[in-house]
Design an enzyme around this catalytic site. Structure first.
Site, mmCIF file in Angstrom:
data_model
loop_
_atom_site.group_PDB
_atom_site.id
_atom_site.type_symbol
_atom_site.label_atom_id
_atom_site.label_comp_id
_atom_site.label_asym_id
_atom_site.label_seq_id
_atom_site.Cartn_x
_atom_site.Cartn_y
_atom_site.Cartn_z
ATOM 1 N N ASP A 1 -7.305 4.069 -4.388
ATOM 2 C CA ASP A 1 -7.891 3.926 -2.555
ATOM 3 C C ASP A 1 -8.413 5.117 -2.781
ATOM 4 O O ASP A 1 -8.428 5.685 -3.948
ATOM 5 C CB ASP A 1 -6.553 3.282 -2.088
ATOM 6 N N LYS B 1 0.997 -1.512 -0.085
ATOM 7 C CA LYS B 1 -0.304 -0.115 0.064
ATOM 8 C C LYS B 1 1.036 0.961 0.375
ATOM 9 O O LYS B 1 1.852 1.269 0.413
ATOM 10 C CB LYS B 1 -1.046 0.008 1.519
#
Ligand code: NDP
Ligand code: 2IT
Length: 444
Positions: free
Chosen positions: A164, A124
């Site tokens: 995201d 991430k």
């Protein structure tokens, strides 16, 4: 393994990262029993190697705003684990982003990606840059400056980022353009790309659709379906929009949506035309959800989340820790019988306890929202073979993947009284595959 001790050690070594500690605690608490059946895991200190990311990149991003002022932000990429495939996971641009939040998300992503059945490791990244209130040109300059650094650490067989919170098609497009310019390479280095340059059909829809497919499977275990059920959705971004779309298609009624300023409650339901308005408002004009209430004359509650409203099903689709213990108790008291998480870790540990003690259907994000990264994996496959599949084909595969994740949760999470502990099921199933791959690859 002594889960308590492992957690205490991590807290001591990595203080001030509460979301990371929270995510690790949830996983350790549910895999301990299975882990301890394998003494070889403990000998290889597998748990510590699995909790601590492989590596973390941090960099300064410098860019010029429209007034000619020079701005700085932080950029990060957490490469958590790549034993089952290249690092894979989204980028989050939001003013609250910090390393602890990205470490929790990368940790979760590793188990989620393992569940998808596709060959993807976990990662991430992101920045404390907020696209809110910025012009298109500012967003583009930021994305280019961010990619100037990030490009050194990623690649189609190394690490493949996607979107995201705060990163959607627009941002992915700008970052892809810069990566291509810097490397002179046209590759599938990012997913969620535009359809014209290697993006997959159904990727924008995938997380929301996937969550509703998962919900459908959960309801089936009780002989129910979505027809006529009322649904609370939080958020009004990518995940929330396509969650609402699929709920409508399957005959449900969407009562709420929200953004970081408040929520709207529409007792008549957000129908197709109203959802189109929200999509235009959010994706094109980048407006506020309050404007929906002004246009349709319904209730708007500023500074609050929708969990005090009465409904059958809740689909949190905004951000982490957005349902606390009190809100969970209120939901249960109001008759909610299913909660399926579109967002990552939206329920606090106390909220999860409330749902599980009430024995309602409760699916954690790493299982229920895995549809997004699954179609990202399918986008990687299409890029590798330089072909594009039809939306029917991608949707059918997404459906099959979500059913498979549900089956795996049942297999590993069914308790002696028949209650399906989806948290345990997802964690054990996700963990075992990663653990076996780590053991096979030796001490590295
Ligand atoms: P978007 O940026 O498209 O939308 C986010 C939505 O959540 C917006 O409505 C935003 O409101 C709201 N929101 C963000 N932060 C907060 C906050 N701190 N408090 C209240 N509301 C907030 O992001 P996505 O829809 O992509 O992501 C939503 C969730 O789903 C995240 O948890 C993400 O990690 C998860 N997820 C996303 C996937 C994807 O493919 N995109 C895949 C799997 C999970 P505002 O506009 O005011 O900021
Ligand atoms: O949380 C997630 O699974 C995502 N944001 C999607 C990641 C991806 O690589 O598609």
């Amino acid at each position: 393994m002594d889960a308590k001790k492992v957690l205490e050690d991590l807290k001591r070594r990595f203080p001030n990262e509460p979301e990371y500690h929270q995510a690790v605690e949830e996983v350790l608490g549910t895999i301990e029993e299975e882990y301890n059946k394998h003494p070889e895991f403990e000998k290889a200190n597998l748990i510590e190697r699995l909790c601590i990311p492989d590596r973390i990149y941090q960099f300064r991003v410098t860019w010029m705003d429209d007034k000619g002022q020079i701005q700085t932000n932080m950029g990060y990429r957490v490469q958590h684990n790549n034993v089952i495939g290249p690092y894979k996971g989204g980028l989050r641009f939001h003013s609250f982003v910090n390393l602890g939040i990205l470490k929790f998300l990368a940790f979760e992503q590793t188990f989620k990606n393992s569940l998808t059945t596709l060959p993807m490791g976990g990662a991430k990244g992101g920045s404390d840059f907020s696209p809110r209130g910025k012009s298109n040109a500012e967003v583009m300059r930021f994305c280019q400056a961010f990619m100037l650094e990030l490009s050194r650490h990623i690649g189609p067989d190394i690490d493949v980022p996607a979107g995201d919170i705060g990163v959607g098609g627009r941002e992915v497009g700008y970052m892809f353009g810069m990566y291509k310019k810097l490397t002179r390479e046209f590759s599938g280095v990012l997913t969620e790309k535009g359809l014209e340059f290697g993006g997959s059909l159904i990727r924008p829809e995938a997380t929301g659709y996937g969550n509703v497919y998962f919900l459908k499977e959960m309801l089936k275990t009780k002989g129910m379906d979505l027809k006529g059920k009322s649904v609370l959705i939080s958020g009004s971004g990518n995940v929330a929009q396509y969650t609402a779309e699929k709920v409508l298609q399957l005959g449900g009624k969407v009562l709420t949506m929200s953004d970081s300023d408040g929520y709207i409650y529409d007792p008549d339901g957000i129908d197709r035309a109203k959802l189109d308005y929200i999509m235009e408002l959010k994706n094109l004009y980048r407006g506020r959800i309050r404007e929906y209430a002004e246009k349709y004359g319904c209730k708007y509650v500023a500074g609050a989340r929708p969990w005090r409203e009465k409904a059958d099903i809740a689909l949190p689709s905004a951000t982490q820790n957005e349902i606390n213990g009190d809100e969970a108790r209120q939901l249960v008291a109001n008759g909610i019988f299913a909660v399926s998480e579109g967002a990552n870790m939206p329920s606090t540990p106390e909220a999860i306890r409330v749902f599980q003690e009430a024995k309602i259907l409760y699916a954690p994000g790493k299982a229920a929202n895995a549809g997004g990264v699954s179609v990202s994996g399918l986008e990687m496959s299409q890029n590798s073979e330089r072909l594009a599949w039809t939306s029917e084909e991608v949707d059918a595969r997404l459906h099959a993947i979500m059913e498979n994740i549900h089956q795996n949760c049942v297999k590993y999470g069914k308790e002696s009284d028949g209650y399906i502990n989806y948290v345990k099921g997802a964690n054990v199933a996700g963990f075992m595959k990663v653990a076996k791959a780590m053991m096979a690859q030796g001490i590295v």
